[in-house]
Design an enzyme around this catalytic site. Structure first.
Site, PDB file in Angstrom:
ATOM      1  N   ASP A 108       0.839  -1.199   0.000  1.00 57.43           N
ATOM      2  CA  ASP A 108       0.000   0.000   0.000  1.00 57.43           C
ATOM      3  C   ASP A 108       0.878   1.254   0.000  1.00 57.43           C
ATOM      4  O   ASP A 108       2.042   1.209   0.401  1.00 57.43           O
ATOM      5  CB  ASP A 108      -0.878   0.036   1.260  1.00 57.43           C
ATOM      6  CG  ASP A 108      -1.888  -1.098   1.292  1.00 57.43           C
ATOM      7  OD1 ASP A 108      -2.182  -1.655   0.225  1.00 57.43           O
ATOM      8  OD2 ASP A 108      -2.359  -1.415   2.399  1.00 57.43           O
TER       9      ASP A 108
HETATM   10  N1  URA Z   1      -1.302  -5.880   3.913  1.00 56.20           N
HETATM   11  C1  URA Z   1      -1.768  -4.598   3.937  1.00 56.20           C
HETATM   12  O1  URA Z   1      -2.796  -4.318   4.530  1.00 56.20           O
HETATM   13  N2  URA Z   1      -1.075  -3.669   3.274  1.00 56.20           N
HETATM   14  C2  URA Z   1       0.081  -3.922   2.622  1.00 56.20           C
HETATM   15  O2  URA Z   1       0.693  -3.007   2.057  1.00 56.20           O
HETATM   16  C3  URA Z   1       0.557  -5.238   2.614  1.00 56.20           C
HETATM   17  C4  URA Z   1      -0.159  -6.203   3.270  1.00 56.20           C
END
Ligand code: URA
Length: 234
Positions: free
Chosen positions: A103
């Site tokens: 993310d």
């Molecule tokens: N899980 C999440 O919620 N975000 C990420 O970036 C990776 C795994």
């Protein structure tokens, strides 16, 4: 490899345009101007230059990045800076794919590769490669053993799916180190919601047996050799 193919692969120009650049005397190999772009070159040993710029070509390239917060894991984006924007031009020219997105507000270990099989092996649910995350939640985490049971979450399209049991490697108060096999949309954040908590900090610290090189500054990359790549998938 043919010179025109190599330069087109590196996105300097289309093969047709490369031919014209050669005719115009803008391409040299080992300090000799090359007018015929169909000539074969050895990218590992020949010194290839286009318009005076040294051309570097990797047949296969895999990079470890310490992704920084604030950039998106995409090859292109209309609004945000992407992880590709953090690469040096020599790497940007290669056809790199992201092996498991993070993310925008997540940092840590991101693999970029030109190798389609490696990409598949890292992200395929069938291969079941664990990815480990350091999590800090907004409150003390209770009942973390629930994470080690199958759990039903919603995916990016709000369709329920059963995620595989996670591995809880460490837990103390608001902090957790968790390993998950899949890489569903916001998976760790959604798992924390199941424990009635929100994630305030998330960092991927290891994929399978390959830890993030903590000497990499945020946004920095380093190429991986065969031994390191093996640790990713074996
Ligand atoms: N899980 C999440 O919620 N975000 C990420 O970036 C990776 C795994």
């Amino acid at each position: 490899m043919r010179l025109d193919k190599l330069l087109a692969n590196l996105q300097y120009a289309s093969r047709k345009h490369v031919k014209k650049l050669a005719r115009d005397g803008l391409i040299s190999v080992n300090n000799t101007i090359i007018k015929d772009a169909s000539q074969h070159v050895d990218p590992d040993n020949d010194i290839i230059e286009i318009g005076g710029e040294r051309v570097i070509y990797y047949e296969s390239l895999t990079l470890m990045m310490n992704k920084r917060r604030g950039v998106v894991s995409a090859r292109m984006d209309d609004r945000d800076l992407t992880v590709m924007d953090d690469l040096e031009p020599v790497y940007q020219r290669h056809d790199l794919h992201i092996a498991g997105r993070l993310d925008k507000d997540t940092e840590g270990l991101l693999i970029l590769t030109t190798d389609g099989k490696l990409l598949h092996d890292i992200i395929s649910p069938k291969k079941a490669i664990y990815k480990y995350y350091e999590v800090i939640a907004d409150k003390e985490l209770k009942d973390v053993s629930r994470l080690e049971q199958p759990m039903t979450l919603l995916d990016g399209n709000n369709i329920p799916y059963e995620c595989q049991p996670a591995i809880v490697e460490y837990h103390e108060g608001k902090q957790l180190v968790i390993g998950i096999k899949e890489g569903k949309f916001h998976q760790v954040k959604r798992m924390m919601h199941m424990l009635d908590a929100n994630v305030v900090y998330l960092k991927r610290i290891r994929i399978n047996n390959l830890p993030l090189d903590e000497t990499l500054a945020p946004g920095e990359v380093k190429p991986l050799d065969e031994a390191a790549i093996k640790k990713l998938i074996e």
